[in-house]
Design a protein around this motif. Structure first.
Motif, PDB file in Angstrom:
ATOM      1  N   ASP A  83      10.977  -1.006   4.891  1.00 59.00           N
ATOM      2  CA  ASP A  83       9.614  -0.666   4.493  1.00 59.00           C
ATOM      3  C   ASP A  83       9.683  -0.072   3.097  1.00 59.00           C
ATOM      4  O   ASP A  83      10.341   0.943   2.881  1.00 59.00           O
ATOM      5  CB  ASP A  83       9.023   0.336   5.490  1.00 59.00           C
ATOM      6  CG  ASP A  83       7.573   0.696   5.169  1.00 59.00           C
ATOM      7  OD1 ASP A  83       7.105   0.385   4.054  1.00 59.00           O
ATOM      8  OD2 ASP A  83       6.920   1.295   6.040  1.00 59.00           O
TER       9      ASP A  83
ATOM     10  N   GLY B 281       5.134  -3.537   1.134  1.00 61.74           N
ATOM     11  CA  GLY B 281       4.487  -2.349   0.607  1.00 61.74           C
ATOM     12  C   GLY B 281       4.954  -1.840  -0.728  1.00 61.74           C
ATOM     13  O   GLY B 281       4.467  -0.793  -1.199  1.00 61.74           O
ATOM     14  N   ALA B 282       5.874  -2.520  -1.384  1.00 57.29           N
ATOM     15  CA  ALA B 282       6.383  -2.028  -2.656  1.00 57.29           C
ATOM     16  C   ALA B 282       5.346  -2.150  -3.772  1.00 57.29           C
ATOM     17  O   ALA B 282       4.513  -3.062  -3.765  1.00 57.29           O
ATOM     18  CB  ALA B 282       7.641  -2.793  -3.051  1.00 57.29           C
ATOM     19  N   GLU B 283       5.428  -1.256  -4.725  1.00 52.92           N
ATOM     20  CA  GLU B 283       4.731  -1.410  -6.004  1.00 52.92           C
ATOM     21  C   GLU B 283       5.643  -2.266  -6.876  1.00 52.92           C
ATOM     22  O   GLU B 283       6.773  -1.866  -7.178  1.00 52.92           O
ATOM     23  CB  GLU B 283       4.493  -0.051  -6.652  1.00 52.92           C
ATOM     24  CG  GLU B 283       3.812  -0.105  -8.005  1.00 52.92           C
ATOM     25  CD  GLU B 283       3.624   1.263  -8.635  1.00 52.92           C
ATOM     26  OE1 GLU B 283       3.170   1.326  -9.794  1.00 52.92           O
ATOM     27  OE2 GLU B 283       3.943   2.274  -7.963  1.00 52.92           O
TER      28      GLU B 283
ATOM     29  N   HIS C  21       7.030   0.889   1.138  1.00 48.88           N
ATOM     30  CA  HIS C  21       5.885   1.691   0.711  1.00 48.88           C
ATOM     31  C   HIS C  21       6.382   2.927  -0.049  1.00 48.88           C
ATOM     32  O   HIS C  21       7.329   3.596   0.395  1.00 48.88           O
ATOM     33  CB  HIS C  21       5.062   2.134   1.928  1.00 48.88           C
ATOM     34  CG  HIS C  21       4.209   1.048   2.494  1.00 48.88           C
ATOM     35  ND1 HIS C  21       4.671   0.165   3.460  1.00 48.88           N
ATOM     36  CD2 HIS C  21       2.912   0.689   2.230  1.00 48.88           C
ATOM     37  CE1 HIS C  21       3.704  -0.699   3.761  1.00 48.88           C
ATOM     38  NE2 HIS C  21       2.631  -0.403   3.043  1.00 48.88           N
ATOM     39  N   GLY C  22       5.766   3.185  -1.184  1.00 49.25           N
ATOM     40  CA  GLY C  22       6.169   4.325  -1.991  1.00 49.25           C
ATOM     41  C   GLY C  22       7.337   4.049  -2.912  1.00 49.25           C
ATOM     42  O   GLY C  22       7.786   4.953  -3.631  1.00 49.25           O
ATOM     43  N   ARG C  23       7.831   2.818  -2.924  1.00 48.33           N
ATOM     44  CA  ARG C  23       8.946   2.467  -3.800  1.00 48.33           C
ATOM     45  C   ARG C  23       8.485   1.516  -4.897  1.00 48.33           C
ATOM     46  O   ARG C  23       7.642   0.655  -4.677  1.00 48.33           O
ATOM     47  CB  ARG C  23      10.087   1.828  -2.998  1.00 48.33           C
ATOM     48  CG  ARG C  23      10.689   2.757  -1.955  1.00 48.33           C
ATOM     49  CD  ARG C  23      11.989   2.217  -1.413  1.00 48.33           C
ATOM     50  NE  ARG C  23      12.506   3.032  -0.340  1.00 48.33           N
ATOM     51  CZ  ARG C  23      13.700   2.866   0.226  1.00 48.33           C
ATOM     52  NH1 ARG C  23      14.494   1.890  -0.202  1.00 48.33           N
ATOM     53  NH2 ARG C  23      14.111   3.653   1.204  1.00 48.33           N
ATOM     54  N   ARG C  24       9.080   1.692  -6.053  1.00 53.08           N
ATOM     55  CA  ARG C  24       8.717   0.895  -7.229  1.00 53.08           C
ATOM     56  C   ARG C  24       9.865  -0.070  -7.523  1.00 53.08           C
ATOM     57  O   ARG C  24      10.997   0.337  -7.733  1.00 53.08           O
ATOM     58  CB  ARG C  24       8.464   1.842  -8.411  1.00 53.08           C
ATOM     59  CG  ARG C  24       7.852   1.193  -9.631  1.00 53.08           C
ATOM     60  CD  ARG C  24       7.461   2.262 -10.643  1.00 53.08           C
ATOM     61  NE  ARG C  24       6.380   3.104 -10.143  1.00 53.08           N
ATOM     62  CZ  ARG C  24       6.476   4.434 -10.008  1.00 53.08           C
ATOM     63  NH1 ARG C  24       7.588   5.055 -10.318  1.00 53.08           N
ATOM     64  NH2 ARG C  24       5.453   5.124  -9.553  1.00 53.08           N
TER      65      ARG C  24
ATOM     66  N   ASP D 229      12.766   2.497  -8.318  1.00 51.00           N
ATOM     67  CA  ASP D 229      13.633   2.650  -7.154  1.00 51.00           C
ATOM     68  C   ASP D 229      14.582   1.472  -7.022  1.00 51.00           C
ATOM     69  O   ASP D 229      15.713   1.627  -6.547  1.00 51.00           O
ATOM     70  CB  ASP D 229      12.780   2.767  -5.879  1.00 51.00           C
ATOM     71  CG  ASP D 229      11.904   4.005  -5.889  1.00 51.00           C
ATOM     72  OD1 ASP D 229      12.447   5.112  -5.735  1.00 51.00           O
ATOM     73  OD2 ASP D 229      10.684   3.861  -6.086  1.00 51.00           O
TER      74      ASP D 229
ATOM     75  N   GLY E 186      -1.458  -4.513  -2.321  1.00 55.99           N
ATOM     76  CA  GLY E 186      -0.750  -3.411  -2.954  1.00 55.99           C
ATOM     77  C   GLY E 186      -0.951  -3.383  -4.455  1.00 55.99           C
ATOM     78  O   GLY E 186      -1.919  -3.926  -4.988  1.00 55.99           O
TER      79      GLY E 186
END
Length: 251
Positions: free
Chosen positions: A6, A33-35, A8-11, A89, A59
């Motif tokens: 998952d 969920g990645a940016e 999410h919250g990772r670039r 990230d 996203g």
């Protein structure tokens, strides 16, 4: 297991992301969920892919054009992304070129330099800059997309083989230089049926794959995704300096 992949919250930034293997990678990251920062040579193509990712997955996706063979352009890319978004990230150095030529003596200095610039110089500069930012942020992972040509060189792709062999060496060196907080790994790819394969002779390709690979076939581009997600995630928390072969069991 699901939470480990998952993002999410990772670039995540992927070069060469508008087609081929890179396109499948950004799709996979966005779906989890990645940016995503989409990087390729043409800004219009980057913007189109970024829009499609946002429309499909809801996203955040950014578009940044960059000539990966230019030291200055790569420096500007790293600076712009860090100043506007913050540290990454995950960085995937996927952009690459493999120009053709008639014979070894016909290889020009321009072709040689261009091939090594895009496949080796650009990834080094970007990894050095992004890696330093990751070290300051206390974590991150870098993945270099290499080729079976780096370990099975042939005369008809020698500049490319040389550059990718350098990328393999760079991967291990960066793992030591950026550790212990940043992990650096590589993927040695075999034959993938990306858009470049459209020019291949189908029957000839099938015969070659049967003769040279344990799986007796070329790969669908989606088959790169599992390895890249693994190396980008906490599932590979004790893996660094590794080169993972995804080549169908090249003989």
């Amino acid at each position: 297991m699901d939470s480990a992949v998952d993002f999410h919250g990772r670039r995540v930034m992927v070069t060469g992301a508008t087609r081929g293997l890179g396109r499948h990678m950004v799709e996979a990251f966005a779906a989890r969920g990645a940016e995503v920062i989409v990087v390729s040579r043409k800004q219009e193509a980057c913007e189109q892919v970024a829009r499609e990712l946002q429309e499909t997955h809801g996203g955040i996706a950014h578009a940044h054009s960059c000539h990966m063979g230019s030291w200055e352009a790569v420096t500007d890319l790293a600076t712009d992304v860090h100043s506007s978004l913050g540290p990454l990230d995950v960085l995937v150095n996927n952009a690459g070129i493999s120009p053709t030529y008639d014979s070894l003596t016909s290889i020009s200095e321009e072709l040689w330099d261009k091939t090594l610039d895009v496949n080796l110089k650009g990834p080094f500069r970007l990894s050095a800059l992004v890696g330093a930012e990751m070290v300051s942020a206390r974590g991150g992972t870098i993945i270099n997309i290499s080729s079976v040509a780096s370990i099975r060189p042939a005369a008809d792709w020698l500049p490319y083989s040389t550059a990718k062999a350098g990328l393999n060496a760079m991967t291990e060196g960066l793992a030591r230089g950026l550790g212990p907080t940043v992990r650096v790994n590589g993927v040695i790819c075999g034959a993938f049926l990306t858009d470049i394969a459209q020019g291949w002779d189908e029957s000839g390709t099938q015969a070659r794959m049967k003769a040279t690979t344990a799986l007796e076939r070329a790969a669908d581009p989606s088959e790169i995704v599992g390895t890249v997600l693994y190396l980008s995630s906490d599932l590979s928390s004790y893996t660094t300096g590794a080169m993972i072969r995804v080549d169908g069991g090249r003989i």
